[in-house]
Design a protein around this motif. Structure first.
Motif, PDB file in Angstrom:
ATOM      1  N   GLU A 145     -32.332  11.006 -46.601  1.00  0.00           N
ATOM      2  CA  GLU A 145     -31.824  11.877 -47.663  1.00  0.00           C
ATOM      3  C   GLU A 145     -32.951  12.656 -48.336  1.00  0.00           C
ATOM      4  O   GLU A 145     -34.112  12.237 -48.358  1.00  0.00           O
ATOM      5  CB  GLU A 145     -31.105  11.045 -48.731  1.00  0.00           C
ATOM      6  N   ASP A 176     -20.338   5.582 -39.681  1.00  0.00           N
ATOM      7  CA  ASP A 176     -21.504   4.953 -39.059  1.00  0.00           C
ATOM      8  C   ASP A 176     -22.259   5.937 -38.162  1.00  0.00           C
ATOM      9  O   ASP A 176     -23.462   6.105 -38.273  1.00  0.00           O
ATOM     10  CB  ASP A 176     -21.080   3.731 -38.244  1.00  0.00           C
ATOM     11  N   TYR A 212     -24.998   5.844 -56.770  1.00  0.00           N
ATOM     12  CA  TYR A 212     -24.468   5.314 -55.515  1.00  0.00           C
ATOM     13  C   TYR A 212     -25.200   4.043 -55.063  1.00  0.00           C
ATOM     14  O   TYR A 212     -25.148   3.678 -53.902  1.00  0.00           O
ATOM     15  CB  TYR A 212     -24.596   6.363 -54.399  1.00  0.00           C
ATOM     16  N   SER A 264     -16.178   3.988 -50.138  1.00  0.00           N
ATOM     17  CA  SER A 264     -16.757   3.066 -51.112  1.00  0.00           C
ATOM     18  C   SER A 264     -16.589   3.630 -52.518  1.00  0.00           C
ATOM     19  O   SER A 264     -16.727   4.841 -52.741  1.00  0.00           O
ATOM     20  CB  SER A 264     -18.241   2.823 -50.809  1.00  0.00           C
ATOM     21  N   LYS A 268     -31.149   7.164 -49.744  1.00  0.00           N
ATOM     22  CA  LYS A 268     -31.103   6.456 -48.478  1.00  0.00           C
ATOM     23  C   LYS A 268     -32.085   7.089 -47.507  1.00  0.00           C
ATOM     24  O   LYS A 268     -32.511   8.240 -47.681  1.00  0.00           O
ATOM     25  CB  LYS A 268     -29.688   6.500 -47.901  1.00  0.00           C
ATOM     26  N   PRO A 294     -27.960   9.914 -43.803  1.00  0.00           N
ATOM     27  CA  PRO A 294     -26.761   9.109 -43.533  1.00  0.00           C
ATOM     28  C   PRO A 294     -25.513   9.989 -43.559  1.00  0.00           C
ATOM     29  O   PRO A 294     -25.425  10.933 -44.344  1.00  0.00           O
ATOM     30  CB  PRO A 294     -26.757   8.121 -44.691  1.00  0.00           C
ATOM     31  N   TYR A 295     -24.555   9.660 -42.700  1.00  0.00           N
ATOM     32  CA  TYR A 295     -23.332  10.450 -42.595  1.00  0.00           C
ATOM     33  C   TYR A 295     -22.391  10.052 -43.721  1.00  0.00           C
ATOM     34  O   TYR A 295     -21.652   9.070 -43.617  1.00  0.00           O
ATOM     35  CB  TYR A 295     -22.686  10.240 -41.230  1.00  0.00           C
ATOM     36  N   GLN A 296     -22.426  10.787 -44.808  1.00  0.00           N
ATOM     37  CA  GLN A 296     -21.665  10.432 -45.997  1.00  0.00           C
ATOM     38  C   GLN A 296     -21.252  11.691 -46.741  1.00  0.00           C
ATOM     39  O   GLN A 296     -21.879  12.736 -46.606  1.00  0.00           O
ATOM     40  CB  GLN A 296     -22.496   9.524 -46.914  1.00  0.00           C
ATOM     41  N   THR A 320     -14.781  -1.438 -51.304  1.00  0.00           N
ATOM     42  CA  THR A 320     -14.875  -0.663 -50.074  1.00  0.00           C
ATOM     43  C   THR A 320     -13.561  -0.766 -49.303  1.00  0.00           C
ATOM     44  O   THR A 320     -13.004  -1.855 -49.153  1.00  0.00           O
ATOM     45  CB  THR A 320     -16.029  -1.159 -49.187  1.00  0.00           C
ATOM     46  N   SER A 366     -20.456  16.802 -42.692  1.00  0.00           N
ATOM     47  CA  SER A 366     -21.398  15.689 -42.582  1.00  0.00           C
ATOM     48  C   SER A 366     -22.043  15.755 -41.212  1.00  0.00           C
ATOM     49  O   SER A 366     -21.376  15.570 -40.192  1.00  0.00           O
ATOM     50  CB  SER A 366     -20.675  14.345 -42.769  1.00  0.00           C
ATOM     51  N   LEU A 395     -17.211   7.585 -51.993  1.00  0.00           N
ATOM     52  CA  LEU A 395     -18.103   8.083 -50.945  1.00  0.00           C
ATOM     53  C   LEU A 395     -17.553   7.689 -49.577  1.00  0.00           C
ATOM     54  O   LEU A 395     -17.377   6.508 -49.285  1.00  0.00           O
ATOM     55  CB  LEU A 395     -19.505   7.490 -51.143  1.00  0.00           C
ATOM     56  N   THR A 435     -18.189   7.225 -45.785  1.00  0.00           N
ATOM     57  CA  THR A 435     -19.335   7.012 -44.903  1.00  0.00           C
ATOM     58  C   THR A 435     -18.838   6.779 -43.481  1.00  0.00           C
ATOM     59  O   THR A 435     -17.827   6.100 -43.258  1.00  0.00           O
ATOM     60  CB  THR A 435     -20.191   5.814 -45.344  1.00  0.00           C
TER      61      THR A 435
END
Length: 926
Positions: free
Chosen positions: A735, A828, A756, A923, A732, A850-852, A762, A846, A824, A826
Motif C-alpha cells: 500500500e 485473496d 482498518y 470485514s 499493508k 492488497p486486493y481490497q 467478517t 481492485s 472493506l 478483500t
C-alpha cells in the motif's frame, strides 16, 4: 475635520492593503485533490509502425487513449508491418506532416498533449545526414620505424570492407622510446609514403577521421540514414535546420522534441576535437595518444583519459544538448532528453533541457507477498532507483518541475505484465523524484488489423487490443492522482551530495566512458558517492545530487545553499573523492564564507587532468585546503562551517539536520513543499503490514490522508512533538498513501480516515458464484456456476484456459449493515484486475496488492448483489495462436523477440492463472 479626512484618505489604501492580506491569510484551506492536469495524467510513447497512419484511425485511437486516462502521446516513427507497405508514409513528407497536424489538432480537442521524436527510430539521424555530418570515430594505425630505416609501409587507411569510404588522414605522429612526440604529418605524400627518416627508432601513429557507419536503428520509411555526429555543432545545426525547413510556415502545436538514450556506438571523435581539446585542456592530445590508447592503471593514463572524456562531454553538452535546446526554444518548443548512456556528465546534460527523462528498465524485486516475479520472464537486469535521481536532481536543482521517465521497458516478458507488478515499480520511480510518467509503450494499430494488432518488439505492449485495456483507466487514475501531487509545489530535499564525475572519467579502461544504465556495477556501485547516498537515504534523509557546474551557480541565502530561485538545501556533502578541480574547491570555500554548511568525508586527493605545471597546481589546491583549519573536525569559515567527518549521519545530527525516522518502520517516502504545508508520499514495499506511530519532521496543525488508488481523503489524528508531528499509520504490504500536513490547525470539512487495523466482524461471501465470459479471444467459453469461487483457469475447460479478456463473477448475499461502520471487501487473489459493482452501483477497481476496496456506501441491510468483472493477461490467448500456427507477428527489421532477444514463441508457455481465487470477505471496522 478637513485635516482628519485627509489623514483617513491617506490611511485607507494602507488599511485596504492589510485587510486584503488578512483575508488572504485567513482564506479557507482546500482539502481537494490537486487538479488532474494534462501532465498529471500518464503519457505514452506512441509507435507509428511504417508511419502507416490515417485520420480515421488516429481520431478513434486518440479518443480511446483519452477515455483510458492518458494525458498525451509521444510520436515515435519506426519500421513497419509486412503486407501494409502501400500504407507507409515517408517521414516529414507532406502526407506525414498532414497526419502530424491532424494528430495535434485532434489531441488538443481532447485536452491531450503531443511530443515528437526528432527523427525516426533512434538515435538521431536520417537521409539528411551527409557523410561529413555522420557519427565519427578516431582510428589510429600503428607503424614501427626502425633506427636509420625508412618506413616501408605506406600510411594508407586500412578498410575492413571494400564498400567502406576512405577515412581522412588527420595527423601522423612519431613517438620515441620515452613517448616524446613529433608531428610528421607534412612528410606524408599523397600516396602515403613517409618521407621522414630521423635517426632513432620510433612508434608511428597515423590518426584517421573515420565514420562509424552506424545507421538509424529501427528507422521508419523516409528515416533511413546515417547517425548524427552529436559532437559537431555544424552537424547538429544542419540537422536542426532540416527540421526547421520541414516545419516552416506552420506551427504544428506539439509540445516538445524528444531525444532517446545515447546509443551512438563507437562515436568518439569529431573533426574539431584536437583543436577543442587544446583550447580547453591546454595541451595537444596528439602528443599523448599512447596514453589515451593504454589501459595501464598509471597516473598519466588516467589524467589524459579524464581530459579526453571531459572534452567529449563539453562537445556533447554545448554542441548538441544546449545547442539543440536553444534551437527548440527558437521554434517555441521544449526539449525532453535522456542523458543516460552518454559519455558526459549526466547531471549537466539532464539540466540543459526542459524535461529531464530517466528510464526504468527491467524488473525490481519487492518482498510484497503474492507479487509475481517469475525468473523466466524477467531480464537479467536489476534496476537501481538511485540511477533515476540523476534526472530528478538536475530538475530540482535548476528549478524545473517535470521529471519524466520512460517506464516499464522490458518489465517482463511480453503479455505477462500486470498492473500489480507495475505499481511498485512506478512508486519506486515516484520516490526517486519522477513525476511525469511515459509508458513504453503503445503501438498505433489500425482497426482492420486482427488480434493482437500491431505490436512493438519490446515489452510493455499496452494497446487497445490488450485484455487489460478496459481496466487501464483505474491504473492511469492512480498515476494521475499521484502526479497531481508530485507536480505540486517544490521538492523538499535537505542534502546536496556532490557527484565526483572526474573519478568516473579517470577510469583507465577503454577510451570512451559510456555512463549507461546497464553498467552501474562498474561506474556507480563501487563508489563512496553511491554508498554514502544510499546509506543516507536508507537512514531517512532526502537528497539531490549536484555537479561542479551546479555548485558554481549556487549562492547562499539565509544559511541555505540556493541552487536556483526554486530550490535550496541545508548542507553540501562531499563524499570521498579522488579528483576535484581547484575552481570547485574555491567556490565551496566561498559558499562557506557566505554562510553555507559543508561536510567533507575526506580531503580530495588531487586535481583532475594532466597539467604541464602539475606540481604548481597541486600546490595551489593543497594551499586552499590548508586554509581550512579544522579543530575536532570543524572549521569556521566566514559565516559558514566546514566539517571533516567520515560519519556523515552523526555530523548531520550535530548540525540539527534530522532524518525522517519513519523509515525505521520499513516505510519509504518523498516530500513536496507547498504554500500551506508539506505532502508526504509514503509507501510500504516491505513484506509486512506496518501499524505504528510514525514521526514526521514537520510541525502540523492538521493532517489529511489521501489514497491515490481511490481518491478518498480523511483527517488523521496527530500529536505535536518538539521536533515535528506523530501520527498513527497503518499500511499493508504493497500500500501507499499521501499525507498532507497543514502548517495551521484547519477545519477541512471531511470525515476522519477509517481505521482498518482490526476488524470487529467478517463475512465470507466465497460461496455460490456464477461466471460469464463477456469479451475476449480466441472465443467466449461457456458460462459456469461455482459452489466456491475459483479462477477460470481451474475449472477444467480448455477454452477457458486459452481465453484472454474479461469475464464477470456474480453472486448474492445477505448482510447486516450498521451505521457509522466501514466495510472493506478483500479478495485473496485477483488475476489481474477487478471492477466491482455492489447492488448495481460501481464501487471501484481492485488491481493491486492488497486486493481490497471500501464498499461501505454501496452496501444495504438485507440482500445484496455483487458483480466482479475481471480482466486477465494476454498470455493465454497468445499461446493459443502460437500452438495453432496462427501467424500474428510479421514485421520488417527485428520482427518480434522475447525478453532474451531470441525469436518469440509462446507455444510452450504454461497457463497463466486468470480470474479470482481464494476467499472473498467483507470485514467490518469502527
Amino acid at each position: 475635520m478637513r485635516s482628519k479626512s485627509k489623514y483617513l484618505l491617506f490611511l485607507f489604501p494602507i488599511l485596504l492593503f492589510f485587510g486584503f492580506q488578512l483575508i488572504e491569510q485567513k482564506a479557507p484551506v482546500s482539502s481537494d485533490w490537486p487538479e488532474i492536469t494534462q501532465t498529471a495524467k500518464p503519457w505514452t510513447r506512441w509507435w507509428w509502425m511504417g508511419n502507416a497512419v490515417d485520420e480515421k484511425n488516429l481520431s478513434k485511437l486518440l479518443e480511446t487513449y483519452n477515455a483510458a486516462g492518458l494525458g498525451g502521446v509521444e510520436i515515435a516513427p519506426i519500421y513497419g508491418a509486412k503486407g501494409y507497405e502501400d500504407r507507409y508514409i515517408d517521414f516529414l513528407s507532406e502526407d506525414w506532416l498532414s497526419m502530424l497536424d491532424f494528430t495535434v489538432t485532434k489531441a488538443n480537442s481532447l485536452g491531450m498533449g503531443v511530443d515528437i521524436t526528432q527523427g525516426t527510430g533512434w538515435p538521431y539521424g536520417g537521409p539528411q545526414v551527409s557523410l561529413v555530418n555522420a557519427a565519427t570515430r578516431m582510428v589510429i594505425q600503428d607503424y614501427e620505424k626502425a633506427d636509420g630505416k625508412a618506413l616501408a609501409t605506406p600510411i594508407l587507411f586500412q578498410k575492413k570492407k571494400e564498400s567502406q569510404p576512405d577515412a581522412q588522414l588527420i595527423a601522423v605522429m612519431a613517438y620515441d622510446e620515452n613517448n616524446k612526440a613529433i608531428e610528421i604529418t607534412k612528410f606524408v605524400d599523397q600516396d602515403g609514403k613517409l618521407n621522414w627518416n630521423e635517426p632513432g627508432s620510433y612508434q608511428i601513429k597515423a590518426i584517421f577521421l573515420d565514420k562509424t557507419g552506424q545507421m538509424v536503428k529501427r528507422a521508419a520509411p523516409g528515416g533511413v540514414g546515417f547517425t548524427l555526429d552529436h559532437f559537431s555543432k555544424s552537424a547538429v545545426d544542419a540537422y536542426n535546420s532540416y527540421f526547421e525547413k520541414a516545419f516552416a510556415g506552420k506551427d504544428y502545436g506539439f509540445r516538445a522534441f524528444y531525444n532517446d538514450s545515447f546509443e551512438v556506438y563507437g562515436a568518439d571523435f569529431t573533426s574539431s576535437l584536437f583543436e577543442e581539446f587544446k583550447k580547453r585542456r591546454g595541451y595537444d592530445l596528439k602528443e599523448f595518444l599512447p596514453y589515451l590508447e593504454s589501459e595501464e592503471n598509471t597516473e598519466i593514463v588516467r589524467r589524459v583519459k579524464s581530459d579526453y572524456r571531459e572534452t567529449i562531454n563539453d562537445l556533447l553538452l554545448n554542441n548538441f544538448t544546449k545547442n539543440w535546446t536553444d534551437w527548440a526554444h527558437s521554434q517555441s518548443k521544449l526539449t525532453k532528453n535522456q542523458a543516460h548512456g552518454s559519455p558526459g556528465n549526466l547531471l549537466d546534460l539532464y539540466a540543459a533541457v526542459d524535461i529531464p527523462e530517466c528510464e526504468t528498465f527491467g524488473s525490481s524485486y519487492f518482498p510484497i507477498p503474492g507479487l509475481r516475479r517469475d525468473s523466466a520472464d524477467i531480464r537479467n537486469v536489476d534496476p537501481d532507483p538511485i540511477m533515476l535521481k540523476f534526472a530528478s536532481s538536475a530538475a530540482h536543482l535548476t528549478g524545473k518541475n517535470l521529471v519524466s521517465s520512460e517506464t516499464f521497458t522490458w518489465l517482463g516478458e511480453h503479455f505477462k505484465s500486470s498492473f500489480s507488478q507495475m505499481k511498485p515499480e512506478v512508486e519506486q520511480a515516484f520516490l526517486a523524484g519522477v513525476n511525469h510518467i511515459f509508458y513504453h509503450g503503445v503501438t498505433y494499430s489500425p482497426e482492420d488489423v486482427s488480434y493482437p494488432g500491431w505490436l512493438f518488439y519490446a515489452s510493455l505492449n499496452l494497446t487497445q487490443q490488450n485484455s487489460l485495456w478496459p481496466h487501464f483507466k483505474g491504473f492511469n487514475d492512480f498515476i494521475a492522482r499521484s502526479q497531481a501531487i508530485l507536480q505540486t509545489g517544490q521538492a523538499d530535499n535537505e542534502l546536496l551530495v556532490y557527484w565526483p564525475v572526474y573519478d568516473v572519467w579517470a577510469e583507465p579502461k577503454g577510451k570512451m566512458e559510456m555512463i549507461t544504465v546497464h553498467a552501474v556495477d562498474e561506474w556507480l556501485h563501487p563508489t563512496e558517492f553511491y554508498k554514502q547516498s544510499k546509506k543516507l537515504m536508507e537512514l531517512g534523509y532526502s537528497l539531490d545530487f549536484i555537479s561542479d557546474d551546479m555548485i558554481a551557480k549556487s549562492k547562499v541565502n539565509k544559511g541555505l545553499i540556493q541552487t536556483s530561485d526554486k530550490n535550496s538545501a541545508k548542507v553540501l556533502i562531499i563524499p570521498e573523492t579522488e579528483f576535484m578541480p581547484i575552481e570547485t574547491l574555491q567556490i565551496i570555500l566561498k559558499l562557506a564564507e557566505n554562510g553555507a554548511k559543508i561536510i567533507f568525508q575526506s580531503k580530495p586527493k588531487s586535481i583532475p587532468g594532466y597539467h604541464s605545471d602539475q606540481k604548481s597546481k597541486e600546490s595551489t589546491f593543497n594551499q586552499l585546503w590548508s586554509s581550512i583549519v579544522f579543530k575536532e573536525g570543524k572549521s569556521k569559515v566566514g559565516k559558514g562551517e566546514i566539517y571533516l567527518s567520515d560519519n556523515l549521519s552523526k555530523t548531520l545530527e550535530e548540525l540539527e539536520i534530522y532524518r525522517e525516522k519513519l523509515v525505521d518502520s520499513g516505510l519509504d517516502f518523498i516530500r513536496r513543499k507547498v504554500a500551506d504545508g508539506t505532502y508526504y508520499f509514503v509507501v510500504n514495499h516491505s513484506a509486512d503490514p506496518i501499524s505504528q506511530t510514525i514521526s514526521l519532521n514537520t510541525k502540523a496543525g492538521t493532517i489529511m490522508a489521501m489514497d491515490p488508488l481511490t481518491g478518498k481523503r480523511g483527517t488523521i489524528s496527530l500529536e505535536s512533538t518538539a521536533d515535528g508531528t506523530n501520527v498513527n499509520l497503518y499500511l499493508k504490504s504493497g500500500e501507499s498513501i499521501f499525507l498532507k500536513t497543514f502548517d495551521e490547525k484547519v477545519d477541512l470539512g471531511i470525515h476522519a480516515w477509517p481505521d482498518y487495523r482490526k476488524s470487529v466482524a467478517t463475512t465470507d461471501i466465497s460461496k455460490n458464484w456464477k461466471l460469464a465470459f463477456t469479451q475476449g479471444q480466441p472465443k467466449l467459453p461457456v458460462p459456469q456456476s461455482m459452489d466456491t469461487i475459483k479462477s477460470w483457469t481451474n475449472i477444467g475447460d480448455p477454452e477457458a484456459d486459452d481465453f484472454s479478456g474479461q469475464a464477470s463473477y456474480s453472486s448474492e448475499f445477505d448482510f447486516k449493515k450498521s451505521e457509522g461502520k466501514h466495510y472493506l471487501l478483500t479478495i485473496d487473489k485477483v488475476y489481474e484486475s477487478a471492477k466491482i459493482w455492489i447492488n448495481g452501483e460501481y464501487a471501484g477497481n481492485s488491481w493491486s496488492i492488497p486486493y481490497q476496496l471500501d464498499i461501505s456506501e454501496h452496501l444495504v441491510n438485507g440482500k445484496n448483489t455483487i458483480k466482479i468483472e475481471v480482466a486477465n493477461l494476454m498470455a493465454n490467448s497468445i499461446r493459443y495462436l502460437d500452438r495453432n500456427g496462427i501467424e500474428w507477428r510479421n514485421y520488417h527489421e527485428i520482427n518480434f523477440v522475447n525478453i532474451d532477444y531470441k525469436p518469440f514463441d509462446a507455444s510452450n508457455w504454461k497457463t497463466m492463472p486468470s480470474g479470482l481465487d481464494g476467499k472473498i470477505q467483507i470485514s467490518e471496522y469502527y
